[in-house]
Motif scaffolding. Sequence first.
Motif, PDB file in Angstrom:
ATOM      1  N   UNK A 112     117.078  60.208  -5.303  1.00  0.00           N
ATOM      2  CA  UNK A 112     118.402  59.834  -5.828  1.00  0.00           C
ATOM      3  C   UNK A 112     119.346  59.562  -4.664  1.00  0.00           C
ATOM      4  N   UNK A 113     120.084  58.471  -4.765  1.00  0.00           N
ATOM      5  CA  UNK A 113     120.958  58.086  -3.657  1.00  0.00           C
ATOM      6  C   UNK A 113     122.415  57.986  -4.076  1.00  0.00           C
TER       7      UNK A 113
ATOM      8  N   UNK B  27     113.194  56.846   3.598  1.00  0.00           N
ATOM      9  CA  UNK B  27     113.947  58.081   3.367  1.00  0.00           C
ATOM     10  C   UNK B  27     113.609  59.012   4.522  1.00  0.00           C
ATOM     11  N   UNK B  62     123.022  58.482   1.124  1.00  0.00           N
ATOM     12  CA  UNK B  62     122.761  59.920   1.123  1.00  0.00           C
ATOM     13  C   UNK B  62     121.752  60.197   0.026  1.00  0.00           C
ATOM     14  N   UNK B  63     120.697  60.936   0.358  1.00  0.00           N
ATOM     15  CA  UNK B  63     119.694  61.304  -0.641  1.00  0.00           C
ATOM     16  C   UNK B  63     120.111  62.650  -1.248  1.00  0.00           C
ATOM     17  N   UNK B  64     120.269  62.700  -2.577  1.00  0.00           N
ATOM     18  CA  UNK B  64     120.872  63.887  -3.207  1.00  0.00           C
ATOM     19  C   UNK B  64     119.953  64.630  -4.175  1.00  0.00           C
ATOM     20  N   UNK B  65     118.744  64.109  -4.420  1.00  0.00           N
ATOM     21  CA  UNK B  65     117.840  64.834  -5.313  1.00  0.00           C
ATOM     22  C   UNK B  65     117.278  66.059  -4.603  1.00  0.00           C
ATOM     23  N   UNK B  67     114.516  67.296  -5.537  1.00  0.00           N
ATOM     24  CA  UNK B  67     113.075  67.214  -5.796  1.00  0.00           C
ATOM     25  C   UNK B  67     112.297  66.609  -4.627  1.00  0.00           C
ATOM     26  N   UNK B  68     112.984  66.303  -3.515  1.00  0.00           N
ATOM     27  CA  UNK B  68     112.281  65.897  -2.304  1.00  0.00           C
ATOM     28  C   UNK B  68     113.016  66.471  -1.089  1.00  0.00           C
ATOM     29  N   UNK B  70     114.135  64.888   1.726  1.00  0.00           N
ATOM     30  CA  UNK B  70     114.872  63.950   2.585  1.00  0.00           C
ATOM     31  C   UNK B  70     116.384  63.978   2.319  1.00  0.00           C
ATOM     32  N   UNK B  73     118.749  57.759   3.229  1.00  0.00           N
ATOM     33  CA  UNK B  73     117.878  56.623   2.937  1.00  0.00           C
ATOM     34  C   UNK B  73     118.458  55.342   3.479  1.00  0.00           C
ATOM     35  N   UNK B 109     109.638  58.883   5.165  1.00  0.00           N
ATOM     36  CA  UNK B 109     108.656  58.166   4.346  1.00  0.00           C
ATOM     37  C   UNK B 109     109.117  56.720   4.209  1.00  0.00           C
ATOM     38  N   UNK B 110     108.206  55.801   4.513  1.00  0.00           N
ATOM     39  CA  UNK B 110     108.520  54.375   4.371  1.00  0.00           C
ATOM     40  C   UNK B 110     107.985  53.861   3.042  1.00  0.00           C
ATOM     41  N   UNK B 111     108.765  53.013   2.401  1.00  0.00           N
ATOM     42  CA  UNK B 111     108.411  52.448   1.096  1.00  0.00           C
ATOM     43  C   UNK B 111     108.780  50.968   1.115  1.00  0.00           C
TER      44      UNK B 111
END
Lengths: 117, 117
Positions: A112-113, B27, B62-65, B67-68, B70, B73, B109-111
């Motif tokens: 989530x960003x 991320x 900004x990564x806000x979850x 569940x990971x 990082x 992003x 992690x690259x996506x």
Amino acid sequence: MGLILSILLCQFTMAQSNATRIRHMVVFKLKHPGGSAEEQNFLNAIRKLAAIPGVEKFECMKQISKKNKYDFGLSMEFADQQAYDKYNNHPDHIAFVQNRWLKEVDDFLEIDFKLLE
Amino acid sequence: MGLILSILLCQFTMAQSNATRIRHMVVFKLKHPGGSAEEQNFLNAIRKLAAIPGVEKFECMKQISKKNKYDFGLSMEFADQQAYDKYNNHPDHIAFVQNRWLKEVDDFLEIDFKLLE
């Protein structure tokens, strides 16, 4: 004056909207073989999440980097956390997770960003 | 006839462009403490990648979850694989990776995505 007020209000609304906006993403791989009818069926089903109220800028994507293990990605945006919560709790989303996601997805990562200014 | 030809050519170009377009994302989390001057310095430096030729729709987020693992992003788009390769091999990108990324990034992690029709 009316025009200037409208422009100012519009800019305020846009600024506010961007500050609370959330981009929700998930990368995933399926249990189904690549190119199978089951894979296509799942991708057709997942696209229907776009119709849930509050979902904006819905995208379904193929993940092509060899530097991770995922094959697909979803991206969508919500105006704010409340819209995101409503999506998560929507019966169509819950049904999709129960009936399709938990049964057919092999592995996934949620991201989530918030956009930084 | 000129107008119709222009419209057709434009539509062809757009269709072609979307078919080859790549969205590159990464991320990451930094070695620096959250909210530190070093973190801000790194984020300021990473934004300069946007100036490398071929980079489109650059976003730093900004990564806000929870569940990971990082914290940040990046997202950018390239018209095609050739533009992506040019970015990867650009001296400014190589210098950033050597001088900043490899030293200051703890995990990433690259996506890479292609949009499905």
